[in-house]
Design a protein around this motif. Structure first.
Motif, short mmCIF file in Angstrom:
data_model
loop_
_atom_site.label_atom_id
_atom_site.label_comp_id
_atom_site.label_asym_id
_atom_site.label_seq_id
_atom_site.Cartn_x
_atom_site.Cartn_y
_atom_site.Cartn_z
N SER A 67 43.97 -3.89 -33.02
CA SER A 67 44.37 -5.28 -32.77
C SER A 67 44.73 -5.51 -31.30
N GLN A 94 46.60 -7.90 -30.32
CA GLN A 94 48.01 -8.26 -30.37
C GLN A 94 48.55 -7.81 -31.73
N SER A 95 49.11 -6.63 -31.77
CA SER A 95 49.51 -6.03 -33.04
C SER A 95 50.59 -6.84 -33.75
N GLN A 96 51.51 -7.45 -33.00
CA GLN A 96 52.57 -8.22 -33.64
C GLN A 96 52.00 -9.43 -34.37
N THR A 97 50.99 -10.06 -33.79
CA THR A 97 50.34 -11.19 -34.45
C THR A 97 49.69 -10.75 -35.76
N ASN A 141 44.02 -12.98 -34.36
CA ASN A 141 43.85 -12.93 -32.91
C ASN A 141 42.66 -13.72 -32.37
N TRP A 165 43.69 -16.39 -29.57
CA TRP A 165 44.15 -15.75 -28.33
C TRP A 165 42.97 -15.08 -27.62
N GLN A 174 41.49 -15.73 -23.86
CA GLN A 174 41.74 -14.70 -22.86
C GLN A 174 40.49 -13.87 -22.56
#
Length: 404
Positions: free
Chosen positions: A83, A85-88, A294, A297, A301
């Motif tokens: 991922s 963004q692992s928290q997402t 993700n 994002w 990006q």
């Protein structure tokens, strides 16, 4: 449970008490839909204890529909390993677990046929109410709750929904579910029902949701083929087809919008860039994707070069692309396993719940097909609610009565 379905349309632009007219919104996480989910989860927890935790878990494990979601959660866990963004991904995974719990809560309480009947009656009533609001929007030009879209003079109404496509999705669930229950003689046609259906079809027209229109057309064809021996079916199709033809003839903006379906790639509009971006994410990491949640994002990006600067839309509008980009091949497999198992289980229901099993199946089909134009499938609470109601039908022994 019917209350939950009544609260779905009132998730108004993520604002609990919105102003009547367009204007600045006050963000809040406490929406009507989330209140409904909290109440349903609390009620389900109580039922879980009352029925016996061990006994209930054992019964759940024996129902094939439970296993339909296992590949999805495996895909989520695997996507976490790569991922962006692992928290997402963790947050979105937790949300899926809560939606899974919503479905289980539905299953624990849907033990009578009257529950299913009330659910579809509530959906029908709320669809009629929001259709009236949508038609008022279109005729007056006033966007209630600030969510309308006006592009080149085309008023795309959303009623109380955050997006016209989601409004069209809810209307299609009501229209097709009602038609199926009428054809299967669970419900009987009267003047009030016919008038309400016409109002809903008219509101669907002025959402200008091309995906919504196609979904209705395909759904009617499916019902017609499966009910060819029923004399009511041709008249239902003729009536709705007539309304559509009149709308195309009398409302030029609907006719122009419909004609854009035949303009090739340009018909995709902003979706063309989003599909290219999602495909690039999938090609670069086909097994695990960029991680659940993700897509937006990533398109803003590392894959921003695929979206023109003039295009402000970065949220995926196609669920197949979303799943492929975020969870790779495993995600796509999980989606089709989910659909195939729920279809096979609902189509094999041959007891007195047959009509409602088919109505729930066509409702899930509506969400899946419309999600190819709006983008939300597994994120839609109604998918899990209908999955839970389908689970309830499988939950009871085959010979057990439903009218008690």
């Amino acid at each position: 449970m019917p209350l939950f379905f009544a609260l779905v349309p009132w998730d108004i632009s993520k604002v609990l008490f919105p102003p009547y007219q367009s204007g600045a919104e006050t963000p809040t996480s406490l929406t009507f839909l989330r209140i409904g989910m909290i109440l349903l989860l609390a009620w389900g927890a109580v039922r879980f204890v009352q029925l016996g935790i061990g006994k209930t878990l054992k019964r759940l494990a024996g129902v094939p529909l439970i296993w339909a979601v296992i590949p999805l959660f495996i895909a989520v866990l695997v996507s976490l390993t790569t991922s962006l963004q692992s928290q997402t991904t963790i947050n979105e995974g937790v949300r899926l677990l809560l939606l899974f719990a919503v479905g289980v809560s539905m299953a624990l309480g849907a033990d009578r046929k009257t529950v299913f009947d009330r659910v579809f009656k509530v959906i029908f009533a709320m669809a009629t109410l929001t259709a009236i609001i949508g038609l008022a929007q279109y005729l007056s030009g006033n966007w209630i709750w600030g969510g309308g879209i006006n592009i080149s003079g085309v008023r795309r109404v959303n009623a109380s929904f955050i997006d016209p496509n989601l409004f069209a999705r809810y209307l299609n669930i009501s229209i097709l579910g009602t038609l199926l229950l009428l054809v299967r003689r669970e419900w009987f046609l009267n003047i009030g029902t016919a008038l309400a259906l016409l109002i809903q079809v008219a509101a669907l027209g002025v959402t200008f949701s091309r995906t919504g229109w196609l979904t209705l057309l395909i759904g009617i064809v499916i019902i017609a083929i499966s009910s060819a021996k029923n004399r009511r079916t041709p008249w239902s199709i003729l009536g709705l087809g007539g309304v559509g033809a009149i709308a195309l003839y009398l409302i030029p903006s609907i006719r122009i919008r419909f004609e854009t379906l035949f303009t090739g790639m340009s018909a995709l509009g902003q979706r063309e860039h989003l599909i290219k971006g999602g495909w690039a994410m999938f090609i670069e990491d086909p097994l695990t994707g960029v991680g659940l949640g993700n897509f937006q994002w990533a398109i803003e990006q590392p894959y921003h070069y695929l979206v023109p600067w003039s295009d402000a839309v970065t949220r995926s509008h196609t669920s197949l692309i979303t799943v492929a980009a975020e969870m790779g091949i495993l995600g796509l497999v999980s989606m089709f396993v989910f659909l195939i198992i729920i279809a096979s289980m609902n189509l094999r229901v041959l007891n007195q719940m047959n009509s409602f099993a088919q109505a729930m199946l066509i409702s899930i089909f509506v969400v899946w097909l419309s999600s190819q134009g709006e983008g939300r499938f597994f994120e839609d609470p109604m998918v899990w609610a209908f999955w839970g109601l389908s689970l309830a039908i499988q939950w009871k022994p085959w010979g057990e009565g439903w009218d008690g």
